[in-house]
Design a protein around this motif. Structure first.
Motif, PDB file in Angstrom:
ATOM      1  N   THR A 119       0.903  -1.349  -0.105  1.00 56.90           N
ATOM      2  CA  THR A 119       0.035   0.026  -0.081  1.00 56.90           C
ATOM      3  C   THR A 119       0.813   1.356   0.053  1.00 56.90           C
ATOM      4  O   THR A 119       0.359   2.179  -0.173  1.00 56.90           O
ATOM      5  CB  THR A 119      -0.963   0.057   1.196  1.00 56.90           C
ATOM      6  OG1 THR A 119      -0.082  -0.064   2.554  1.00 56.90           O
ATOM      7  CG2 THR A 119      -1.896  -1.228   1.172  1.00 56.90           C
ATOM      8  N   SER A 120       2.022   1.116  -0.268  1.00 53.65           N
ATOM      9  CA  SER A 120       2.945   2.333   0.055  1.00 53.65           C
ATOM     10  C   SER A 120       2.646   3.159  -1.194  1.00 53.65           C
ATOM     11  O   SER A 120       2.822   2.761  -2.424  1.00 53.65           O
ATOM     12  CB  SER A 120       4.435   1.851   0.154  1.00 53.65           C
ATOM     13  OG  SER A 120       5.275   3.034   0.036  1.00 53.65           O
ATOM     14  N   PRO A 121       2.614   4.519  -1.006  1.00 54.64           N
ATOM     15  CA  PRO A 121       2.449   5.447  -2.181  1.00 54.64           C
ATOM     16  C   PRO A 121       3.922   5.590  -2.801  1.00 54.64           C
ATOM     17  O   PRO A 121       3.850   6.299  -4.078  1.00 54.64           O
ATOM     18  CB  PRO A 121       2.232   6.860  -1.449  1.00 54.64           C
ATOM     19  CG  PRO A 121       2.560   6.826  -0.221  1.00 54.64           C
ATOM     20  CD  PRO A 121       2.600   5.115   0.224  1.00 54.64           C
ATOM     21  N   THR A 122       5.160   5.143  -2.308  1.00 52.21           N
ATOM     22  CA  THR A 122       6.219   5.005  -2.977  1.00 52.21           C
ATOM     23  C   THR A 122       6.394   3.786  -3.516  1.00 52.21           C
ATOM     24  O   THR A 122       6.255   2.649  -3.046  1.00 52.21           O
ATOM     25  CB  THR A 122       7.382   5.511  -1.960  1.00 52.21           C
ATOM     26  OG1 THR A 122       7.228   6.650  -1.426  1.00 52.21           O
ATOM     27  CG2 THR A 122       8.637   5.212  -2.555  1.00 52.21           C
ATOM     28  N   GLY A 123       6.926   4.075  -4.827  1.00 48.85           N
ATOM     29  CA  GLY A 123       7.423   2.723  -5.627  1.00 48.85           C
ATOM     30  C   GLY A 123       8.461   1.724  -5.037  1.00 48.85           C
ATOM     31  O   GLY A 123       9.546   2.608  -4.586  1.00 48.85           O
ATOM     32  N   ILE A 124       8.303   0.516  -4.606  1.00 48.39           N
ATOM     33  CA  ILE A 124       9.429  -0.382  -4.089  1.00 48.39           C
ATOM     34  C   ILE A 124       9.640  -1.340  -4.892  1.00 48.39           C
ATOM     35  O   ILE A 124       8.643  -2.230  -5.377  1.00 48.39           O
ATOM     36  CB  ILE A 124       8.946  -0.606  -2.801  1.00 48.39           C
ATOM     37  CG1 ILE A 124       8.687   0.591  -1.849  1.00 48.39           C
ATOM     38  CG2 ILE A 124       9.991  -1.493  -2.136  1.00 48.39           C
ATOM     39  CD1 ILE A 124       8.121   0.132  -0.341  1.00 48.39           C
ATOM     40  N   GLN A 135      10.156  -8.771  -6.260  1.00 48.42           N
ATOM     41  CA  GLN A 135       9.066  -8.160  -5.776  1.00 48.42           C
ATOM     42  C   GLN A 135       8.974  -6.716  -6.164  1.00 48.42           C
ATOM     43  O   GLN A 135       9.865  -5.856  -6.143  1.00 48.42           O
ATOM     44  CB  GLN A 135       9.098  -8.327  -3.994  1.00 48.42           C
ATOM     45  CG  GLN A 135       7.742  -8.046  -3.476  1.00 48.42           C
ATOM     46  CD  GLN A 135       7.475  -8.099  -2.027  1.00 48.42           C
ATOM     47  OE1 GLN A 135       8.384  -8.605  -1.448  1.00 48.42           O
ATOM     48  NE2 GLN A 135       6.210  -7.497  -1.698  1.00 48.42           N
ATOM     49  N   VAL A 136       7.693  -6.322  -6.554  1.00 46.48           N
ATOM     50  CA  VAL A 136       7.468  -4.986  -7.056  1.00 46.48           C
ATOM     51  C   VAL A 136       6.025  -4.616  -6.558  1.00 46.48           C
ATOM     52  O   VAL A 136       4.880  -5.323  -6.842  1.00 46.48           O
ATOM     53  CB  VAL A 136       7.558  -4.865  -8.620  1.00 46.48           C
ATOM     54  CG1 VAL A 136       7.300  -3.579  -8.915  1.00 46.48           C
ATOM     55  CG2 VAL A 136       8.542  -5.507  -9.364  1.00 46.48           C
ATOM     56  N   ASN A 137       5.821  -3.695  -5.802  1.00 44.77           N
ATOM     57  CA  ASN A 137       4.552  -3.157  -5.366  1.00 44.77           C
ATOM     58  C   ASN A 137       3.653  -2.335  -6.405  1.00 44.77           C
ATOM     59  O   ASN A 137       4.335  -2.042  -7.250  1.00 44.77           O
ATOM     60  CB  ASN A 137       4.881  -2.360  -3.951  1.00 44.77           C
ATOM     61  CG  ASN A 137       5.227  -0.901  -4.303  1.00 44.77           C
ATOM     62  OD1 ASN A 137       5.849  -0.622  -5.332  1.00 44.77           O
ATOM     63  ND2 ASN A 137       5.060   0.009  -3.465  1.00 44.77           N
ATOM     64  N   PRO A 138       2.597  -2.233  -6.157  1.00 44.22           N
ATOM     65  CA  PRO A 138       1.714  -1.655  -7.326  1.00 44.22           C
ATOM     66  C   PRO A 138       1.989  -0.416  -7.704  1.00 44.22           C
ATOM     67  O   PRO A 138       1.780  -0.017  -8.964  1.00 44.22           O
ATOM     68  CB  PRO A 138       0.199  -1.724  -6.611  1.00 44.22           C
ATOM     69  CG  PRO A 138       0.344  -2.865  -5.513  1.00 44.22           C
ATOM     70  CD  PRO A 138       1.666  -2.798  -5.004  1.00 44.22           C
ATOM     71  N   THR A 139       2.326   0.524  -6.855  1.00 46.27           N
ATOM     72  CA  THR A 139       2.745   1.723  -7.253  1.00 46.27           C
ATOM     73  C   THR A 139       3.982   1.837  -8.145  1.00 46.27           C
ATOM     74  O   THR A 139       4.057   2.802  -9.194  1.00 46.27           O
ATOM     75  CB  THR A 139       3.377   2.662  -5.773  1.00 46.27           C
ATOM     76  OG1 THR A 139       2.329   2.644  -5.127  1.00 46.27           O
ATOM     77  CG2 THR A 139       3.707   4.057  -6.303  1.00 46.27           C
ATOM     78  N   ALA A 140       5.008   1.095  -8.009  1.00 47.38           N
ATOM     79  CA  ALA A 140       5.987   0.790  -8.782  1.00 47.38           C
ATOM     80  C   ALA A 140       5.635   0.406 -10.367  1.00 47.38           C
ATOM     81  O   ALA A 140       6.109   0.744 -11.164  1.00 47.38           O
ATOM     82  CB  ALA A 140       7.390  -0.239  -8.278  1.00 47.38           C
TER      83      ALA A 140
END
Length: 432
Positions: A119-124, A135-140
């Motif tokens: 849920t982070s607003p920063t791409g990770i 692993q890639v979060n949705p923002t990234a």
């Protein structure tokens, strides 16, 4: 050979030897022989009882080891009432309770970390030990414009994306700010953590476009307002003086001194031009919010094309249209979108200079308008500065046209880009 097997063999062998010896020693006395046999049998019974008492803790331990191997930390033993056995059971139960508590704590922390990353607003982006994306979060994914299955499991150096290529150049602990297509600005940070004794890298991608655009607008807005205020304060009185002089000259000399009248009129016209020049800057700051209505993009493109066709004909530039036969509706401010198209066409005509073409393409499937010109293209050295306030590649350019285009499209929430592919024509793309 197992320990219990060794114990049983030893006990059996020992009692067999005892039986044989008792036979030879007490063979002349049957009473003593029978007594010795009874003692041997009693010894066997005692040995078997001791065996059972000793092997039972081992069975408990083996059951506990199997439970730990299976990661089943819910297996607990009930006290038997025997001191030594209960001590062992108590130690095991304490250990298994602690392991269960630690596992629950780790699972909660892992779940919390997963939710935080997701849920982070920063791409990770998290890499493994060999710089392979794990692993890639949705923002990234949104910032990179890709799908998770296309990125995970790939070596980061094998992916052809400008953001990922910049990440390769970063060392752990470093950060860099990059701008793509002259619009989107990202801050990249690279760091690492230790996992099972090995270093693993992770990258944080933060989009700064909105913050930078707001800071730019605030900065140049203040400058423009100050410039417009000072220039207008000067132009007004000067125009009044010039008009008064011109009027008095007409009353005194009539039309005899035409040279003075022309000179004064030129000064007045120049002041008006300067005033208009400053209003162009001020319009960028005072740009009103778009009044959105349903408009036909096809009709708008054809209308602006007709409006600019005569000017283009002077430079032998012809327009080509690849538009659908039926209407394509968008929600936008028609007047502001006309300004956008006029500025884009003017830039394309100036890039062509003489004898070329401008192609208008409406792609309904991708919901985009592409305006392509056959001009000299955009140099890589200036590509990132095209939409910067007051930047212009033209000798006498004000740097207002693309700034105005950017502000209007951003206010509408439309995505856009301006680029020249290798060996291709320059394309301005607007996505609705």
């Amino acid at each position: 050979m197992k320990l219990r097997t060794k114990y049983l063999l030893f006990v059996i062998l020992l009692h067999l030897v005892t039986l044989v010896l008792s036979f030879f020693i007490f063979k002349e006395s049957k009473l003593l022989f029978i007594a010795s046999e009874v003692i041997v049998i009693f010894s066997l019974w005692v040995s078997w009882s001791l065996y059972r008492e000793l092997i039972k803790p081992l069975k408990f331990l083996l059951q506990g080891v199997d439970a730990i191997k299976e990661r089943d930390f819910n297996v607990r033993f009930v006290p038997t009432g025997k001191y030594e056995m209960d001590l062992l059971i108590d130690v095991y139960n304490q250990m298994i309770d602690q392991l269960r508590t630690e596992r629950t704590k780790q699972e909660q922390q892992h779940l919390f970390l997963e939710k935080l990353i997701y849920t982070s607003p920063t791409g990770i982006i998290i890499l493994d030990y060999d710089d392979i994306i794990r692993q890639v979060n949705p923002t990234a994914l949104q910032l990179l414009g890709g799908e998770e299955k296309m990125l995970t499991g790939q070596l980061i150096s094998d992916l052809d994306h400008p953001v990922l290529q910049q990440i390769i150049k970063l060392k752990s602990g470093e950060s860099v700010t990059i701008t793509l297509n002259g619009i989107n600005t990202y801050k990249l940070q690279k760091s690492h953590f230790i996992d099972r004794g090995f270093s693993r890298h992770f990258i944080m991608i933060e989009e700064l476009t909105a913050e930078i655009l707001a800071a730019e607008k605030k900065a140049y807005g203040k400058v423009i307002r100050m410039m417009a205020h000072e220039v207008n304060n000067t132009i007004g009185p000067v125009n009044s003086i010039l008009q008064a002089v011109l009027k008095s000259q007409e009353q005194v000399a009539g039309n005899d001194d035409q040279l003075l009248q022309n000179t004064l009129q030129v000064a007045i016209d120049r002041n008006y031009n300067l005033n208009s020049f400053m209003r162009n800057f001020a319009d960028v700051v005072r740009l009103p919010e778009p009044v959105r209505r349903e408009i036909d993009l096809r009709r708008l493109v054809l209308h602006v094309g007709q409006l600019m066709e005569m000017k283009a004909g002077e430079k032998e530039i012809h327009f080509e249209f690849e538009v659908p036969e039926w209407p394509f509706f968008i929600y936008a401010d028609q007047q502001q979108m006309e300004q956008v198209l006029i500025n884009i066409i003017r830039n394309g005509m100036e890039a062509i200079t003489h004898n070329g073409s401008i192609l208008f393409t409406i792609n309904q499937q991708h919901k985009e308008l592409v305006i392509t010109d056959s001009g000299h293209g955009i140099a890589a050295s200036v590509a990132d500065q095209l939409f910067s306030p007051f930047f212009s590649t033209k000798k006498d350019g004000q740097g207002i046209g693309l700034t105005l285009v950017k502000e209007i499209l951003l206010n509408h929430g439309f995505e856009f880009s301006l680029k020249t592919p290798a060996g291709g024509n320059t394309a301005f793309i607007i996505r609705f």
